[in-house]
Design a protein around this motif. Structure first.
Motif, PDB file in Angstrom:
ATOM      1  N   ILE A 137     -47.080  -1.574 -19.522  1.00 11.85           N
ATOM      2  CA  ILE A 137     -47.886  -0.894 -20.521  1.00 11.85           C
ATOM      3  C   ILE A 137     -47.026  -0.779 -21.779  1.00 11.85           C
ATOM      4  O   ILE A 137     -45.860  -1.138 -21.778  1.00 11.85           O
ATOM      5  N   PHE A 138     -47.615  -0.283 -22.856  1.00 10.34           N
ATOM      6  CA  PHE A 138     -46.881  -0.260 -24.114  1.00 10.34           C
ATOM      7  C   PHE A 138     -45.665   0.648 -24.060  1.00 10.34           C
ATOM      8  O   PHE A 138     -44.708   0.470 -24.806  1.00 10.34           O
ATOM      9  N   THR A 139     -45.685   1.648 -23.153  1.00 10.25           N
ATOM     10  CA  THR A 139     -44.533   2.549 -23.023  1.00 10.25           C
ATOM     11  C   THR A 139     -43.326   1.820 -22.465  1.00 10.25           C
ATOM     12  O   THR A 139     -42.186   2.095 -22.851  1.00 10.25           O
TER      13      THR A 139
ATOM     14  N   ILE B  86     -37.681 -11.372 -16.728  1.00 10.05           N
ATOM     15  CA  ILE B  86     -38.514 -10.453 -17.497  1.00 10.05           C
ATOM     16  C   ILE B  86     -37.887 -10.243 -18.866  1.00 10.05           C
ATOM     17  O   ILE B  86     -36.796  -9.682 -18.981  1.00 10.05           O
ATOM     18  N   ILE B  87     -38.581 -10.704 -19.890  1.00 13.06           N
ATOM     19  CA  ILE B  87     -38.084 -10.567 -21.257  1.00 13.06           C
ATOM     20  C   ILE B  87     -38.628  -9.264 -21.834  1.00 13.06           C
ATOM     21  O   ILE B  87     -39.836  -9.090 -22.004  1.00 13.06           O
ATOM     22  N   THR B  88     -37.720  -8.331 -22.136  1.00 18.06           N
ATOM     23  CA  THR B  88     -38.119  -7.000 -22.579  1.00 18.06           C
ATOM     24  C   THR B  88     -38.012  -6.871 -24.089  1.00 18.06           C
ATOM     25  O   THR B  88     -37.669  -7.834 -24.795  1.00 18.06           O
ATOM     26  N   ARG B  89     -38.254  -5.657 -24.573  1.00 18.15           N
ATOM     27  CA  ARG B  89     -38.304  -5.435 -26.019  1.00 18.15           C
ATOM     28  C   ARG B  89     -36.959  -5.644 -26.701  1.00 18.15           C
ATOM     29  O   ARG B  89     -36.889  -5.767 -27.922  1.00 18.15           O
ATOM     30  N   GLY B  90     -35.849  -5.690 -25.947  1.00 22.45           N
ATOM     31  CA  GLY B  90     -34.547  -5.887 -26.568  1.00 22.45           C
ATOM     32  C   GLY B  90     -34.306  -7.306 -27.048  1.00 22.45           C
ATOM     33  O   GLY B  90     -33.407  -7.555 -27.845  1.00 22.45           O
TER      34      GLY B  90
ATOM     35  N   SER C 200     -44.479  -4.196 -23.659  1.00 21.75           N
ATOM     36  CA  SER C 200     -43.865  -3.305 -24.645  1.00 21.75           C
ATOM     37  C   SER C 200     -43.260  -4.059 -25.823  1.00 21.75           C
ATOM     38  O   SER C 200     -42.790  -3.440 -26.776  1.00 21.75           O
ATOM     39  N   LEU C 201     -43.261  -5.393 -25.774  1.00 27.40           N
ATOM     40  CA  LEU C 201     -42.753  -6.190 -26.891  1.00 27.40           C
ATOM     41  C   LEU C 201     -43.636  -6.016 -28.117  1.00 27.40           C
ATOM     42  O   LEU C 201     -44.873  -5.930 -28.000  1.00 27.40           O
TER      43      LEU C 201
ATOM     44  N   VAL D 226     -37.976   0.527 -11.338  1.00 27.71           N
ATOM     45  CA  VAL D 226     -36.989  -0.112 -12.213  1.00 27.71           C
ATOM     46  C   VAL D 226     -37.703  -0.374 -13.530  1.00 27.71           C
ATOM     47  O   VAL D 226     -38.769  -1.001 -13.545  1.00 27.71           O
ATOM     48  N   ASP D 227     -37.156   0.116 -14.638  1.00 26.50           N
ATOM     49  CA  ASP D 227     -37.869   0.006 -15.914  1.00 26.50           C
ATOM     50  C   ASP D 227     -36.929  -0.517 -16.995  1.00 26.50           C
ATOM     51  O   ASP D 227     -35.709  -0.636 -16.792  1.00 26.50           O
ATOM     52  N   ASP D 228     -37.515  -0.808 -18.151  1.00 26.24           N
ATOM     53  CA  ASP D 228     -36.736  -1.299 -19.286  1.00 26.24           C
ATOM     54  C   ASP D 228     -36.678  -0.274 -20.409  1.00 26.24           C
ATOM     55  O   ASP D 228     -36.428  -0.619 -21.566  1.00 26.24           O
ATOM     56  N   CYS D 229     -36.904   1.011 -20.092  1.00 21.54           N
ATOM     57  CA  CYS D 229     -36.946   2.056 -21.118  1.00 21.54           C
ATOM     58  C   CYS D 229     -35.526   2.350 -21.635  1.00 21.54           C
ATOM     59  O   CYS D 229     -34.577   2.424 -20.843  1.00 21.54           O
ATOM     60  N   PRO D 230     -35.379   2.562 -22.942  1.00 23.97           N
ATOM     61  CA  PRO D 230     -34.043   2.772 -23.510  1.00 23.97           C
ATOM     62  C   PRO D 230     -33.426   4.125 -23.188  1.00 23.97           C
ATOM     63  O   PRO D 230     -32.205   4.264 -23.190  1.00 23.97           O
ATOM     64  N   THR D 231     -34.252   5.145 -22.922  1.00 26.63           N
ATOM     65  CA  THR D 231     -33.725   6.485 -22.650  1.00 26.63           C
ATOM     66  C   THR D 231     -34.461   7.104 -21.464  1.00 26.63           C
ATOM     67  O   THR D 231     -35.545   6.648 -21.061  1.00 26.63           O
ATOM     68  N   ASP D 232     -33.876   8.170 -20.922  1.00 31.05           N
ATOM     69  CA  ASP D 232     -34.509   8.886 -19.814  1.00 31.05           C
ATOM     70  C   ASP D 232     -35.824   9.531 -20.240  1.00 31.05           C
ATOM     71  O   ASP D 232     -36.756   9.651 -19.423  1.00 31.05           O
TER      72      ASP D 232
END
Length: 361
Positions: A199-201, A295-299, A321-322, A216-222
């Protein structure tokens, strides 16, 4: 109600209310027989309260299990206590509502509060007993339908005086059998499943393992991870509930079990391997590793094709989320390199038993 709004038939509240009233009316009809009416008044009152309360509760049990997937075990004694207190509470509370100024300062408001607190405390006491609720109930539709067919047939035949004892005992036996099926037919699930959901989050790789749902997620912060969990858990409530799992648990960056091996962004689940790429640099020990899902993430902002060529994955996944512009550019790069990516904006990548949908947004 149905004439003015036919869609009300699909309402959960309408169905449960209708079933409860149906049970009450059916039992009340049976209690009007001459043999019952010859009993003393106090016996009829007590019996009426008990049977009406129990019948209404039993009549709604399959629907409660079907829609809410749980069944309180102490509902009958709780409802019996409430059934005896509630008429007195209403008789006391109604004058307080209609004539609030006249009853203020009298014993009536205090009595109403006392009766209400008695019902509430009784409910809390029963709820605190061991095993107050049977959870993870997912009865098939045919079981619920069979219960109400038995209820319909028994009600009609009993009211028409067709051997009522035999009919009532047969109906009760059929309904009891259906209630046993409601509890017994719990869903069987594999020991482990996995799926990628975006999802966009953020992006979520969810892995179930022996009653735990790892995330397991690609979120930058907790904080962003918590937002992702808050958005995912309602969507996965049915999936998690069928497996007796209450919540998603964030997997440590280093975790090893018989099924899972995680080292940072590299995760192996059974015979499937995943690599989250969050920037253009990849640690040396991951060089040349064969990957099932990259998996290519927003980074990642460029050189997606070079990363994919380095690892030669079986499938390249673009996260939801890209940024839309970056996602289109990276997708064009991959296609120019002969790689056809899959976007989590449009699908969920899953194992054979995990949930899937046509649109993950």
């Amino acid at each position: 109600i149905i004439i003015f709004d036919p869609n009300t038939v699909l309402s959960i509240g309408f169905q449960i209310s209708f079933a409860a009233v149906w049970g009450i009316v059916a039992v009340n009809k049976l209690l009007q027989r001459p043999r019952y009416l010859r009993l003393p008044l106090y016996i009829r009152l007590i019996t009426g309260y008990l049977t009406v309360t129990i019948s209404a509760t039993i009549a709604t049990t399959p629907l409660v299990a079907y829609y809410f997937h749980n069944l309180p075990l102490w509902f009958i004694p709780t409802n019996i206590v409430a059934a005896f207190i509630l008429p007195i509470l209403l008789a006391v509370a109604l004058p307080c509502i209609l004539f609030s100024s006249a009853t203020a300062g009298t014993f009536l408001p205090r009595m109403a509060d006392t009766l209400y607190n008695l019902i509430a405390s009784t409910s809390e006491q029963f709820a605190s007993l061991s095993n107050p609720t049977v959870t993870s109930l997912y009865p098939p539709t045919w079981v619920v339908a069979m219960f109400y067919l038995a209820m319909i047939a028994g009600t009609i035949l009993a009211i028409k005086h067709y051997r009522p004892r035999f009919v009532i005992s047969s109906m009760i036996a059929s309904m009891t059998f259906c209630l046993i099926l409601v509890v017994a037919l719990r869903p069987t699930t594999p020991r482990s499943e996995w799926f990628l959901h975006g999802i966009f989050t953020g992006t979520a790789l969810v892995v179930t393992e022996d009653g735990v749902a790892w995330l397991v997620d690609d979120c930058p912060t907790d904080i962003v991870t918590r937002r992702l969990i808050n958005r995912l858990e309602p969507r996965l409530a049915d999936f998690l509930g069928r497996r007796g799992i209450d919540t998603l648990t964030v997997m440590p960056r280093r975790y090893t079990s018989k099924l899972i091996d995680r080292d940072g962004n590299s995760i192996v689940v059974g015979n499937k391997s995943f690599l989250f790429v969050d920037n253009n640099s990849v640690s040396p020990n991951e060089q040349g590793q064969q990957i099932d899902y990259l998996i290519i993430t927003r980074g990642v902002t460029q050189n997606a094709a070079a990363i994919a060529t380095r690892f030669k994955p079986r499938q390249v996944i673009m996260t939801a989320s890209l940024n839309a512009l970056i996602s289109r550019r990276l997708e064009a790069e991959l296609k120019d390199a002969g790689i056809e990516p899959v976007s989590l904006r449009d699908s969920i990548i899953h194992s054979s038993n995990a949930p899937f949908a046509s649109n993950s947004r």
